[in-house]
Design a protein around this motif. Structure first.
Motif: not given
Length: 133
Positions: A67-73, A102-120
């Motif tokens: 799986g993948t996890v979509t992160i936003s913040g 996440f390397d956050v510069r200038g903007t205040k938002a960050f987002a990305g995906t990461t693979p899930a390394q175990a069954p959820i």
């Protein structure tokens, strides 16, 4: 004979030498500690602590054991740059299934995906910010 200029030389002052040597060694030690802790003088600019407020959300998309996890913040604060590390946990077992920085510069938002390394598990996932630098 007390005022005789031709008598034996006076003995060296060992106590004075020892006190001066200890003072110099102590000063060198203090300067070394200040250097190692970052207090290098008035010409070096200190960053100081960063004040910030954060919010993070995650959504999982899984198929079988993969799986993948979509992160936003968002992050708001007094700095122009942040390194935000987000940890993704299985809610039931509390096992880490993902980690991303996440390397956050200038903007205040960050987002990305990461693979899930175990069954959820059926309880879903939990996201938390574990480090801000």
């Amino acid at each position: 004979m007390a005022d005789d200029d031709y008598g034996s030389r006076p003995r060296p002052r060992r106590k004075t030498f020892l006190i001066v040597a200890l003072a110099v060694a102590g000063l060198a030690g203090v300067l070394a500690v200040l250097y190692l802790t970052g207090a290098r003088g008035a010409s070096t600019q200190s960053l100081g602590p960063k004040n910030y407020s954060t919010h993070v959300e995650c959504q999982v998309n899984s198929t079988g054991s993969q799986g993948t996890v979509t992160i936003s913040g968002t992050i708001t604060g007094n700095a122009t740059r942040y390194a935000v590390t987000v940890e993704v946990l299985d809610a039931a077992s509390r096992q880490r299934i993902g980690l991303q920085t996440f390397d956050v510069r200038g903007t205040k938002a960050f987002a990305g995906t990461t693979p899930a390394q175990a069954p959820i598990g059926p309880a879903g996932i939990e996201c938390k910010i574990v480090k801000v630098a």
